[in-house]
Motif scaffolding. Structure first.
Motif, PDB file in Angstrom:
ATOM      1  N   LEU A 166      16.074  -3.265 -13.700  1.00  0.00           N
ATOM      2  CA  LEU A 166      14.539  -4.237 -14.045  1.00  0.00           C
ATOM      3  C   LEU A 166      14.183  -4.848 -12.300  1.00  0.00           C
ATOM      4  N   ILE A 167      15.223  -5.700 -12.687  1.00  0.00           N
ATOM      5  CA  ILE A 167      14.434  -7.290 -11.375  1.00  0.00           C
ATOM      6  C   ILE A 167      15.509  -6.754 -10.295  1.00  0.00           C
ATOM      7  N   TYR A 168      14.952  -6.483  -9.633  1.00  0.00           N
ATOM      8  CA  TYR A 168      16.220  -6.790  -7.789  1.00  0.00           C
ATOM      9  C   TYR A 168      15.676  -7.853  -7.597  1.00  0.00           C
ATOM     10  N   ARG A 169      16.465  -8.272  -6.343  1.00  0.00           N
ATOM     11  CA  ARG A 169      15.837  -8.923  -5.051  1.00  0.00           C
ATOM     12  C   ARG A 169      15.799  -8.292  -3.534  1.00  0.00           C
ATOM     13  N   GLY A 170      14.668  -8.550  -2.937  1.00  0.00           N
ATOM     14  CA  GLY A 170      14.655  -7.355  -2.194  1.00  0.00           C
ATOM     15  C   GLY A 170      14.111  -8.618  -1.009  1.00  0.00           C
ATOM     16  N   ALA A 171      14.319  -7.512   0.241  1.00  0.00           N
ATOM     17  CA  ALA A 171      13.043  -8.732   1.623  1.00  0.00           C
ATOM     18  C   ALA A 171      11.852  -7.190   1.582  1.00  0.00           C
ATOM     19  N   ARG A 172      10.948  -7.689   0.837  1.00  0.00           N
ATOM     20  CA  ARG A 172      10.219  -7.084   0.930  1.00  0.00           C
ATOM     21  C   ARG A 172       8.259  -7.873   1.512  1.00  0.00           C
ATOM     22  N   ILE A 173       7.078  -7.175   2.010  1.00  0.00           N
ATOM     23  CA  ILE A 173       5.830  -7.958   2.352  1.00  0.00           C
ATOM     24  C   ILE A 173       5.687  -8.177   0.974  1.00  0.00           C
ATOM     25  N   VAL A 174       5.029  -9.817   1.370  1.00  0.00           N
ATOM     26  CA  VAL A 174       4.967 -10.682   0.457  1.00  0.00           C
ATOM     27  C   VAL A 174       3.217 -11.402   0.828  1.00  0.00           C
ATOM     28  N   ASN A 175       2.804 -11.872  -0.428  1.00  0.00           N
ATOM     29  CA  ASN A 175       1.799 -12.880  -0.034  1.00  0.00           C
ATOM     30  C   ASN A 175       1.966 -14.265  -0.547  1.00  0.00           C
ATOM     31  N   TRP A 273       4.937  -6.944  10.006  1.00  0.00           N
ATOM     32  CA  TRP A 273       5.590  -8.246   9.813  1.00  0.00           C
ATOM     33  C   TRP A 273       4.571  -9.780   8.520  1.00  0.00           C
ATOM     34  N   HIS A 274       3.645  -9.396   9.198  1.00  0.00           N
ATOM     35  CA  HIS A 274       1.956  -9.649   8.600  1.00  0.00           C
ATOM     36  C   HIS A 274       0.940  -8.699   8.602  1.00  0.00           C
ATOM     37  N   SER A 275       1.134  -7.868   8.058  1.00  0.00           N
ATOM     38  CA  SER A 275      -0.143  -6.787   7.315  1.00  0.00           C
ATOM     39  C   SER A 275       0.561  -5.908   6.432  1.00  0.00           C
ATOM     40  N   GLU A 276       0.230  -5.475   5.017  1.00  0.00           N
ATOM     41  CA  GLU A 276       0.556  -5.078   4.803  1.00  0.00           C
ATOM     42  C   GLU A 276       0.762  -3.088   4.677  1.00  0.00           C
ATOM     43  N   ILE A 277      -0.510  -3.366   5.356  1.00  0.00           N
ATOM     44  CA  ILE A 277      -0.585  -1.620   5.916  1.00  0.00           C
ATOM     45  C   ILE A 277       0.300  -1.133   7.202  1.00  0.00           C
ATOM     46  N   ASP A 278       0.416  -2.452   7.789  1.00  0.00           N
ATOM     47  CA  ASP A 278       1.393  -1.672   8.831  1.00  0.00           C
ATOM     48  C   ASP A 278       3.129  -2.028   8.434  1.00  0.00           C
ATOM     49  N   PHE A 279       2.906  -2.546   7.290  1.00  0.00           N
ATOM     50  CA  PHE A 279       4.469  -2.487   7.013  1.00  0.00           C
ATOM     51  C   PHE A 279       4.449  -1.556   6.841  1.00  0.00           C
ATOM     52  N   GLU A 280       3.485  -0.915   6.166  1.00  0.00           N
ATOM     53  CA  GLU A 280       3.288   0.523   5.845  1.00  0.00           C
ATOM     54  C   GLU A 280       4.221   1.632   6.310  1.00  0.00           C
ATOM     55  N   ILE A 281       3.467   1.213   7.315  1.00  0.00           N
ATOM     56  CA  ILE A 281       3.359   2.453   8.783  1.00  0.00           C
ATOM     57  C   ILE A 281       4.547   1.716   9.089  1.00  0.00           C
ATOM     58  N   ALA A 282       5.178   0.923   9.397  1.00  0.00           N
ATOM     59  CA  ALA A 282       6.593   1.134   9.795  1.00  0.00           C
ATOM     60  C   ALA A 282       7.482   0.899   9.659  1.00  0.00           C
ATOM     61  N   GLN A 283       7.498   1.016   8.012  1.00  0.00           N
ATOM     62  CA  GLN A 283       8.489   1.452   6.718  1.00  0.00           C
ATOM     63  C   GLN A 283       8.611   3.461   7.016  1.00  0.00           C
TER      64      GLN A 283
END
Length: 879
Positions: A166-175, A273-283
RNA sequence: GGGCGAUUAGCUCAGUUGGCUAGAGUAUCUCGUUUACACCGAGGAGGUCAAAGGUUCGAGUCCUUUAUCGCCCACCA
């Protein structure tokens, strides 16, 4: 001791509080077999001093606690403080920068030791302020989020969640907050509307709009809506070349539904790399990511001539360059835009992709009521299945809305102050990373150079706060015995066994997400129980002109200690509960404080009267003898009020309960009963009724009531804070009604005396025991010349009493009163018409409840009788 | 864009399953230095409960729409 003329709170409050502590009246007794009541105090941040909002929650919770004690319950109100990682950390960093230093210069250890010093002094101040407000918390159980016990529970929780996946380590977009150099959670980000420039730029064959040209270096994708007719000739995946900031680039066309064709040109470039929405599109489309801005907010090497520049200074220079390259089409100067800022005293948020620790809210592996569920499901289920009740209930929808939008919770922070993440890393022989998660550091150090290194990050404050209701109940004596499992700790902790789940959580609605929801998440996982059965949410305290109090505007801050010093904690408390209702903001004003002070003084002067009447006669205190009509009357009023107050407080209607208390003390007890006692003192019942009154006021104004209780020595050695509610003897209804008749006579006679400006009147009455018994009090209260028994009366016949009584007013004067009489007649006639209409309405008679109809009939009868009296009078004087 | 709240006496607010002839505190007006209290007592004035429609025997209370103010969430590059 003789009571002074006005109540001086400052003379008593410290002494009274010391007495309570000496007598240990706030201590919980888990071994007792009284019914239990438990509540955890929301631990204030150790950032300095307490404000009015702290005073509000301390008052509400103190009333809840004292009320429960008066009901004869074993009460635990557990106090504590919070290390407030981010808030304290940013405060210390600010202090450092004022000294021309930064944290890297002094190093982690020095930073932490300075911080410890600061919070220790904050804590001292805050604890004494809580006492000054009268908080009846169990100080023997004081907890702190960085206590050894709590640190262990934090690690236990982390480890248990880690093991469950339930706790994991990951490279994600963060604030990312570049000022404090840490990530913050979604909930900690605040949006501020600002007016900014929207730049329309030429990008190959397209026109794009952006507010942030400084992020555009790495843009090599243009995105548009798949159905946008203007761009149908471009296919998903088409490539083209474009002249851009630092020369020619190759870009790719991407089609995605999130694009709003209405906005700007319907085309945008993305910076994953610097926007939540853009990150989701890229994914979604499996695109490349490139970091443009470093973690201090400066441009990276891939920005060519701009590299190293801060984004704020780079922006105009980039626009200049684009202008000279003829790539700027137009600039919209008045674009409304939401700026994301860190609400905990930080800077402008810059989204970044970063390797962080997260709590998975969707993985359905948490055992709850015999079924495996996800955290999201449990958060929903405890409310829908009524394990937890939220007051007021309308916040349930706010809460569900939050859950629907909930994403995995980023729990790692790059600040130094807080709980260190209990994870260690090392490289294995093949250079791969090994991870160890445990309660204590790994001991296996046999591999020579390959040493374990602990994760440098700390945990989000709310991770430890979320454990508050149960971590504070684990017995510290055994908590550091690592041969015991967490299950053992729960089993062996008497407090946990007795007091968890807690009865209620009282807190502000502004932290429902930060705290309330996360407590439910962690507590159900670790203990299999809900943390609390009810949540009462209070609102904000605003200034008298409705402004929010905020540290950035010092003129809006009200220091509760100033008020306590001037007029006392009780008046502050009374001011805070006047007009408080769950979930609503309230306005705080000097007027309310003044009203509170006046009430305390009223009570004080009742006490002075009683002191004077008793005149040191001790034996009178013991026998409860209920004799006179007034005794019966006030006993019935007190008993009735008491049952109302208990019910209102049981339902957390603080303001209404206080209203009942206020009226009982001021209107019934002081205005009528005390006035009566002046004429016909019954010392024994005076004392026992006043004791009941003090108990009822005590939860609201604990200091003044205890001060009176002590100075009058009402129960020798016992403190008021340890008393229980008691019913007074049942009153005789005939005597109650008799006193009400006397009241009516006094009220009407007073009214006539005022209206006619007559003095030295006499009241005549035909044979009547009640009037006879109370004749002196009538004379006194109306200021009459005399009250005389007659066989048949003359003068003005009183209309509001069923007794026969007359005021000796001559005909010529009464004519002045005739207008008033006419008013009364028409008023009464209106009431009668209304009631008559109701009873003549067949639908009403058929459909309304029976007791209501009976009530209506009785009202009508009374009104008719009253009107008859009025008319008779009028006729007599009109002749 | 989605949601929530507020709108009741000059001001601050109560009014919990519809039963209200709508209540407090405070401010205001009149009278009153009665041995608990002028941080007091007695009395008065002040409201078509934001607007319109609906349901009902009955609406401040329930439903619909509207207006104004405030808040939360999402977010547009």
């Amino acid at each position: 001791m003789k009571l002074e003329k006005t109540y001086q709170a400052s003379q008593f409050e410290d002494l009274i509080y010391a007495l309570w502590e000496k007598k240990e009246v706030f201590q919980a007794h888990p071994e007792s077999n009284k019914p239990k009541f438990s509540m955890a105090m929301p631990p204030p941040n150790e950032t300095g001093t307490l404000g009015v909002h702290h005073a509000l929650f301390l008052t509400l919770q103190d009333i809840i606690s004292r009320h429960a004690r008066l009901k004869g319950m074993d009460v635990l109100w557990l106090p504590g403080t919070d290390h407030a990682a981010l808030a304290v950390n940013s405060l210390i960093e600010k202090q450092l920068s004022e000294q021309g230093l930064n944290k890297h210069q002094i190093g982690r250890e020095e930073f932490l030791s300075r911080t410890r010093l600061f919070v220790a002094s904050s804590r001292g101040t805050m604890l004494s302020q809580m006492r000054a407000m009268g908080a009846s918390a169990d100080w023997s159980r004081l907890r702190y989020t960085l206590d050894d016990t709590l640190v262990r529970i934090v690690n236990e929780t982390f480890m248990a969640m880690y093991q469950k996946g339930l706790i994991y380590r990951g490279a994600r977009i963060v604030n990312w907050d570049p000022n404090l150099e840490t990530t913050v959670s979604d909930d900690e980000v605040e949006h501020q509307l600002e007016t900014t420039k929207l730049y329309y730029l030429k990008f190959g064959p397209f026109e794009i709009a952006t507010t942030r040209p400084e992020t555009k270096f790495g843009d090599k994708y243009v995105v548009m809506h798949p159905e946008d007719k203007r761009y149908l000739k471009y296919k998903h995946g088409d490539q083209f070349t474009a002249e851009w900031i630092n020369g020619q680039i190759t870009a790719t066309v991407i089609k995605d539904n999130v694009i709003d064709p209405e906005f700007g040109t319907g085309v945008m470039t993305i910076t994953p790399w610097h926007s939540e929405i853009d990150f989701e599109i890229a994914q979604r489309h499996n695109l490349d990511y490139e970091q443009i801005i470093d973690f201090h907010g400066n441009l990276l090497a891939n920005c060519g001539e701009f590299s190293g520049m801060n984004i704020r200074e780079a922006r105009p220079k980039i626009i200049d360059k684009l202008t000279t390259k003829n790539l700027v089409i137009k600039i919209d100067e008045n674009h409304q835009h939401n700026l994301s800022i860190n609400s905990r005293g930080g800077g402008v948020i810059e989204p970044q992709i970063k390797l962080q620790w997260f709590v998975d809210v969707n993985k359905p592996v948490v055992e709850w009521k015999g079924r495996e569920r996800s955290f999201k499901e449990i958060l929903t289920d405890v409310i829908t299945e009524k394990d937890i009740e939220i007051i007021p209930s309308r916040f349930e929808s706010t809460y569900f809305n939050w859950i629907n939008n909930l994403r995995d919770w980023c729990i790692s922070r790059q600040i130094w102050w807080g709980h260190r993440i209990p994870v260690w890393y090392r490289q294995d022989v093949d250079g791969r990373e090994e991870i160890y998660c445990g309660l204590t550091p790994p001991t296996d150090e046999s591999e020579g150079l390959r040493q374990w290194q602990q994760d440098p990050d700390t945990l989000d404050t709310w991770f430890s706060s979320s454990l508050w209701t149960f971590s504070t109940l684990i017995n510290p004596e055994i908590a550091l015995d690592y041969s015991l499992s967490f299950k053992d700790l729960m089993k062996e902790s008497l407090d946990f066994q007795k007091y968890h789940p807690t009865s209620i959580l009282e807190t502000g609605w502004d932290i429902i997400f930060f705290w309330v929801a996360r407590m439910i998440l962690s507590t159900t996982f670790m203990t299999g129980e809900v943390p609390f059965k009810k949540v009462y949410l209070h609102g904000l305290v605003r200034t008298s002109d409705g402004k929010k109090m905020s540290k950035s505007r010092p003129e809006t801050i009200i220091n509760p200690i100033d008020i306590i010093n001037q007029t006392g904690a009780d008046s502050l408390r009374l001011a805070l509960i006047t007009g408080v209702s769950p979930g609503n903001d309230q306005i705080f004003s000097d007027d309310k404080v003044k009203a509170g002070r006046n009430f305390c003084n009223k009570l004080w002067n009742i006490a002075r009267f009683i002191e004077g009447t008793l005149n040191g006669v001790d034996e009178e205190k013991e026998n409860v003898e209920i004799i006179s009509d007034a005794d019966h009357y006030i006993a019935s009023k007190i008993n009735h009020a008491q049952s109302q107050i208990i019910e209102l407080l049981d339902n957390y209607n603080f303001s209404e309960a206080y209203d009942v208390v206020y009226k009982l003390v001021w209107n019934d007890y002081a205005d009528w009963y005390i006035e009566f006692l002046k004429q016909y003192p019954n010392k024994s019942f005076m004392v026992s009724s006043f004791k009941s009154i003090l108990k009822l006021v005590h939860p609201f104004a604990p200091f003044v009531t205890e001060a009176i209780w002590q100075t009058l020595e009402l129960e020798n050695d016992n403190v008021l804070a340890l008393q229980e509610y008691q019913e007074l003897p049942r009153s005789n209804q005939n005597q109650v009604r008799a006193f009400e008749q006397i009241k009516n006579i006094v009220i009407e006679a007073r009214d006539i005396v005022t209206k006619t400006n007559l003095t030295n009147l006499t009241l005549y009455f035909t044979v009547n025991e009640s009037i006879k018994n109370n004749s002196e009090i009538i004379k006194r209260l109306v200021k009459l010349e005399g009250v005389e028994e007659v066989t048949s009366g003359t003068g003005f016949y009183l209309t509001t009493t069923t007794y026969k009584a007359w005021l000796d007013i001559d005909k010529s004067t009464i004519l002045n009163y005739l207008n008033k009489l006419n008013d009364l007649i028409s008023q009464s006639q209106k009431a009668i018409d209304l009631l008559n209409n109701r009873l003549n309405n067949q639908d009403y008679v058929n459909k309304a409840p029976k007791n209501l109809i009976d009530q209506t009939k009785a009202d009508l009868e009374n009104n008719l009788k009253y009107l008859g009296n009025l008319l008779e009078e009028k006729k007599r004087f009109s002749d």
